[in-house]
Design an enzyme around this catalytic site. Sequence first.
Site, PDB file in Angstrom:
ATOM      1  N   GLU A  48      -7.558   0.946   7.323  1.00  0.00           N
ATOM      2  CA  GLU A  48      -8.215   1.014   6.008  1.00  0.00           C
ATOM      3  C   GLU A  48      -9.735   1.030   6.125  1.00  0.00           C
ATOM      4  OE1 GLU A  48      -6.721   1.526   3.354  1.00  0.00           O
ATOM      5  OE2 GLU A  48      -4.651   0.895   3.624  1.00  0.00           O
ATOM      6  N   ASN A  52       0.820  -1.216   0.000  1.00  0.00           N
ATOM      7  CA  ASN A  52       0.000   0.000   0.000  1.00  0.00           C
ATOM      8  C   ASN A  52       0.852   1.265   0.000  1.00  0.00           C
ATOM      9  OD1 ASN A  52      -2.441  -1.192  -0.230  1.00  0.00           O
ATOM     10  ND2 ASN A  52      -2.918  -1.198   1.962  1.00  0.00           N
ATOM     11  N   ARG A  65       2.246 -32.175  18.851  1.00  0.00           N
ATOM     12  CA  ARG A  65       2.044 -32.150  20.306  1.00  0.00           C
ATOM     13  C   ARG A  65       1.142 -33.308  20.760  1.00  0.00           C
ATOM     14  NH1 ARG A  65       3.544 -30.072  25.314  1.00  0.00           N
ATOM     15  NH2 ARG A  65       1.738 -29.375  26.526  1.00  0.00           N
ATOM     16  N   GLN A  89     -11.615 -33.541  19.137  1.00  0.00           N
ATOM     17  CA  GLN A  89     -12.648 -32.906  18.295  1.00  0.00           C
ATOM     18  C   GLN A  89     -12.743 -31.396  18.505  1.00  0.00           C
ATOM     19  OE1 GLN A  89     -16.386 -34.929  18.688  1.00  0.00           O
ATOM     20  NE2 GLN A  89     -15.779 -36.539  17.273  1.00  0.00           N
ATOM     21  N   ILE A 107      -4.062  10.437   5.434  1.00  0.00           N
ATOM     22  CA  ILE A 107      -5.474  10.827   5.530  1.00  0.00           C
ATOM     23  C   ILE A 107      -5.801  11.165   6.992  1.00  0.00           C
ATOM     24  CG2 ILE A 107      -7.867  10.098   5.144  1.00  0.00           C
ATOM     25  CD1 ILE A 107      -6.710   7.917   3.204  1.00  0.00           C
ATOM     26  N   THR A 108      -5.489  10.201   7.880  1.00  0.00           N
ATOM     27  CA  THR A 108      -5.900  10.272   9.287  1.00  0.00           C
ATOM     28  C   THR A 108      -5.229  11.412  10.055  1.00  0.00           C
ATOM     29  OG1 THR A 108      -6.183   7.894   9.187  1.00  0.00           O
ATOM     30  CG2 THR A 108      -6.063   8.854  11.386  1.00  0.00           C
ATOM     31  N   TRP A 155      -0.914   8.180  12.700  1.00  0.00           N
ATOM     32  CA  TRP A 155      -1.084   6.758  12.373  1.00  0.00           C
ATOM     33  C   TRP A 155      -0.822   6.498  10.903  1.00  0.00           C
ATOM     34  CZ3 TRP A 155      -0.295   4.016  16.242  1.00  0.00           C
ATOM     35  CH2 TRP A 155      -0.755   4.406  17.515  1.00  0.00           C
ATOM     36  N   ASN A 186     -10.342 -29.336  19.021  1.00  0.00           N
ATOM     37  CA  ASN A 186      -9.323 -28.703  18.171  1.00  0.00           C
ATOM     38  C   ASN A 186      -9.693 -28.849  16.698  1.00  0.00           C
ATOM     39  OD1 ASN A 186      -7.759 -27.738  20.228  1.00  0.00           O
ATOM     40  ND2 ASN A 186      -6.425 -29.532  20.314  1.00  0.00           N
TER      41      ASN A 186
HETATM   42  O1  GRA Z   1     -21.328  14.069  -2.615  1.00  0.00           O
HETATM   43  P1  GRA Z   1     -20.170  14.832  -2.099  1.00  0.00           P
HETATM   44  O2  GRA Z   1     -19.527  15.792  -3.069  1.00  0.00           O
HETATM   45  O3  GRA Z   1     -20.438  15.483  -0.743  1.00  0.00           O
HETATM   46  O4  GRA Z   1     -19.022  13.749  -1.826  1.00  0.00           O
HETATM   47  C1  GRA Z   1     -19.267  12.699  -0.908  1.00  0.00           C
HETATM   48  C2  GRA Z   1     -19.254  11.376  -1.657  1.00  0.00           C
HETATM   49  O5  GRA Z   1     -19.893  11.456  -2.914  1.00  0.00           O
HETATM   50  C3  GRA Z   1     -18.028  12.632  -0.031  1.00  0.00           C
HETATM   51  O6  GRA Z   1     -17.184  11.623  -0.612  1.00  0.00           O
HETATM   52  C4  GRA Z   1     -17.756  11.113  -1.809  1.00  0.00           C
HETATM   53  N1  GRA Z   1     -17.450   9.670  -1.880  1.00  0.00           N
HETATM   54  C5  GRA Z   1     -16.793   9.093  -2.875  1.00  0.00           C
HETATM   55  N2  GRA Z   1     -16.280   9.579  -4.013  1.00  0.00           N
HETATM   56  C6  GRA Z   1     -15.687   8.723  -4.865  1.00  0.00           C
HETATM   57  C7  GRA Z   1     -17.749   8.766  -0.936  1.00  0.00           C
HETATM   58  N3  GRA Z   1     -17.290   7.562  -1.341  1.00  0.00           N
HETATM   59  C8  GRA Z   1     -16.699   7.730  -2.538  1.00  0.00           C
HETATM   60  C9  GRA Z   1     -16.043   6.890  -3.455  1.00  0.00           C
HETATM   61  N4  GRA Z   1     -15.889   5.577  -3.216  1.00  0.00           N
HETATM   62  N5  GRA Z   1     -15.544   7.413  -4.593  1.00  0.00           N
HETATM   63  C10 GRA Z   1     -18.349  12.234   1.360  1.00  0.00           C
HETATM   64  O7  GRA Z   1     -19.077  11.043   1.268  1.00  0.00           O
HETATM   65  P2  GRA Z   1     -20.075  10.610   2.399  1.00  0.00           P
HETATM   66  O8  GRA Z   1     -20.666   9.338   1.974  1.00  0.00           O
HETATM   67  O9  GRA Z   1     -20.977  11.725   2.766  1.00  0.00           O
HETATM   68  O10 GRA Z   1     -19.015  10.366   3.563  1.00  0.00           O
HETATM   69  P3  GRA Z   1     -19.194  10.285   5.094  1.00  0.00           P
HETATM   70  O11 GRA Z   1     -20.589   9.910   5.452  1.00  0.00           O
HETATM   71  O12 GRA Z   1     -18.577  11.506   5.656  1.00  0.00           O
HETATM   72  O13 GRA Z   1     -18.193   9.034   5.455  1.00  0.00           O
HETATM   73  C11 GRA Z   1     -18.256   7.853   4.813  1.00  0.00           C
HETATM   74  C12 GRA Z   1     -17.240   6.844   5.373  1.00  0.00           C
HETATM   75  C13 GRA Z   1     -17.362   6.669   6.880  1.00  0.00           C
HETATM   76  C14 GRA Z   1     -17.568   5.554   4.663  1.00  0.00           C
HETATM   77  C15 GRA Z   1     -15.804   7.348   5.023  1.00  0.00           C
HETATM   78  O14 GRA Z   1     -15.486   8.517   5.684  1.00  0.00           O
HETATM   79  C16 GRA Z   1     -14.766   6.295   5.301  1.00  0.00           C
HETATM   80  O15 GRA Z   1     -14.552   5.439   4.458  1.00  0.00           O
HETATM   81  N6  GRA Z   1     -14.086   6.328   6.474  1.00  0.00           N
HETATM   82  C17 GRA Z   1     -13.002   5.410   6.785  1.00  0.00           C
HETATM   83  C18 GRA Z   1     -11.684   6.062   6.645  1.00  0.00           C
HETATM   84  C19 GRA Z   1     -10.558   5.102   6.314  1.00  0.00           C
HETATM   85  O16 GRA Z   1     -10.741   4.079   5.661  1.00  0.00           O
HETATM   86  N7  GRA Z   1      -9.395   5.447   6.749  1.00  0.00           N
HETATM   87  C20 GRA Z   1      -8.249   4.651   6.445  1.00  0.00           C
HETATM   88  C21 GRA Z   1      -7.049   5.428   6.634  1.00  0.00           C
HETATM   89  S1  GRA Z   1      -5.652   4.799   5.758  1.00  0.00           S
HETATM   90  C22 GRA Z   1      -5.073   3.494   6.613  1.00  0.00           C
HETATM   91  O17 GRA Z   1      -5.691   2.935   7.469  1.00  0.00           O
HETATM   92  C23 GRA Z   1      -3.711   3.043   6.215  1.00  0.00           C
HETATM   93  C24 GRA Z   1      -3.321   1.696   6.709  1.00  0.00           C
HETATM   94  C25 GRA Z   1      -2.242   1.099   5.877  1.00  0.00           C
HETATM   95  C26 GRA Z   1      -2.441  -0.395   5.760  1.00  0.00           C
HETATM   96  O18 GRA Z   1      -2.429  -1.102   6.787  1.00  0.00           O
HETATM   97  O19 GRA Z   1      -2.606  -0.889   4.645  1.00  0.00           O
END
Ligand code: GRA
Length: 385
Positions: free
Chosen positions: A363, A88, A267, A278, A125-126, A156, A280
């Site tokens: 994610e 990623n 083991r 069973q 992002i976070t 994070w 296990n």
């Molecule tokens: O209509 P608009 O202009 O207001 O836009 C909305 C929507 O159309 C806006 O985003 C747009 N949108 C998208 N655009 C293109 C939403 N989904 C998509 C898409 N797939 N493609 C806001 O959308 P909304 O639905 O109103 O959003 P919301 O209600 O504020 O939140 C939705 C949600 C909770 C699902 C979202 O915020 C979310 O996915 N949150 C999770 C954040 C996340 O996944 N963070 C991960 C951080 S990175 C990480 O963890 C790295 C780890 C590395 C590793 O281990 O691999």
Amino acid sequence: MDFTLNEELLAMKEAARDFAQKEIVPNADKWDEEHYFPIEVVRKMGELGYYGCPIPEEYGGIDIGHLAQSIITEEIARGSSSLRVSFNTQCLGTAFSILRHGTEEQKKEWIPDLITAKKLGCFAITEPDSGSDVMSMKSTAKPDGDGFILNGCKTWISGVPNADVAIVYAYHDREQGSKGLSAFVVDLHLEGVSMAGLDKLGTRSMPTGEISFDNVRLPGTALLGKLGSGVKICFSSLNQTRLSCAAGGVGLAQACLDTAVRYCNEREQFGELVGKFQMNQELVANMAAEIEAARLLTYRAAWQKDQGDLGNVLETCYAKFFTGETVTRCAHSTMKILGAYGYSTEYPAARFYRDAVVYQIVEGTVNVQKMIIAQDQLGYRKANR
Ligand code: GRA
């Protein structure tokens, strides 16, 4: 419908398995204990083309697609869950986003160095007060002359403090709501950028940290895509990184099963192998069936992406959600089967246990995945774009 992997994919799976067995497995516990990030192994994976599977040859990739990369990710995670994160940081959250949204100059400047791991990447992002609620982020990139002034704090972030370049999401104009969010390719060696590592329970061979941007002057060429397309880039990028996370979870769950099976057949208690009991056997059967289901969900979502459907949010969420639950259950089952040996550091089960829980957090948490799925099913908000 054809569930067989073709010869090329089978050969890649075997080669990645051999690589993990030789280069990763013998050291994974030691690296974890020492919190060591094995950059030399990451660079080798870069040289082998592992991070370039969905990248065209003109930018240094090997152009064989998402299913191939998922299969390789799975095998690397089977050796070390930490190292799967590099798929990623080097590709899906960085190089692949630049490929999809960048200018020709940006593609040439960043993609070859990222996928060969000459430069280390990350995506930011976070923030301290913005986790699941992405849109509440506070970072700003105010237009200034022909560039931007970036301020804010990201936390994070996988790959930090070692990263050289980040895809950073920030508001260029908060007043415009979602249209005011933009994405930037940020050279982390610029003045005003500072990074620090964070300690954590698992995934200890991949650093995680925070980045502060203090009046960082970005050139206009740092903007990724159009001004205001940050939301689209962010969520469509998450739809690719989530799949990679699912593939990693499958690999780690498989490592749990491998360890449990080996132990069951070594083991003895009460005069027979513990695999003969069973209770296990029930754990082993549940693990095997759930891993197979998680793998099929992951391969299906990867296959869809290879058919050109990169907006398959629903199917990617199924894979990420189910894998997150499966890998946590598998790590727990392996711990139960190994008993005190699971709890000790003599076997890798303790590392698997610590590494597994993060698949419910990163994610998009399990709850975020469930929210996306439920809202789609209930007809409130369509998941696929
Ligand atoms: O209509 P608009 O202009 O207001 O836009 C909305 C929507 O159309 C806006 O985003 C747009 N949108 C998208 N655009 C293109 C939403 N989904 C998509 C898409 N797939 N493609 C806001 O959308 P909304 O639905 O109103 O959003 P919301 O209600 O504020 O939140 C939705 C949600 C909770 C699902 C979202 O915020 C979310 O996915 N949150 C999770 C954040 C996340 O996944 N963070 C991960 C951080 S990175 C990480 O963890 C790295 C780890 C590395 C590793 O281990 O691999």
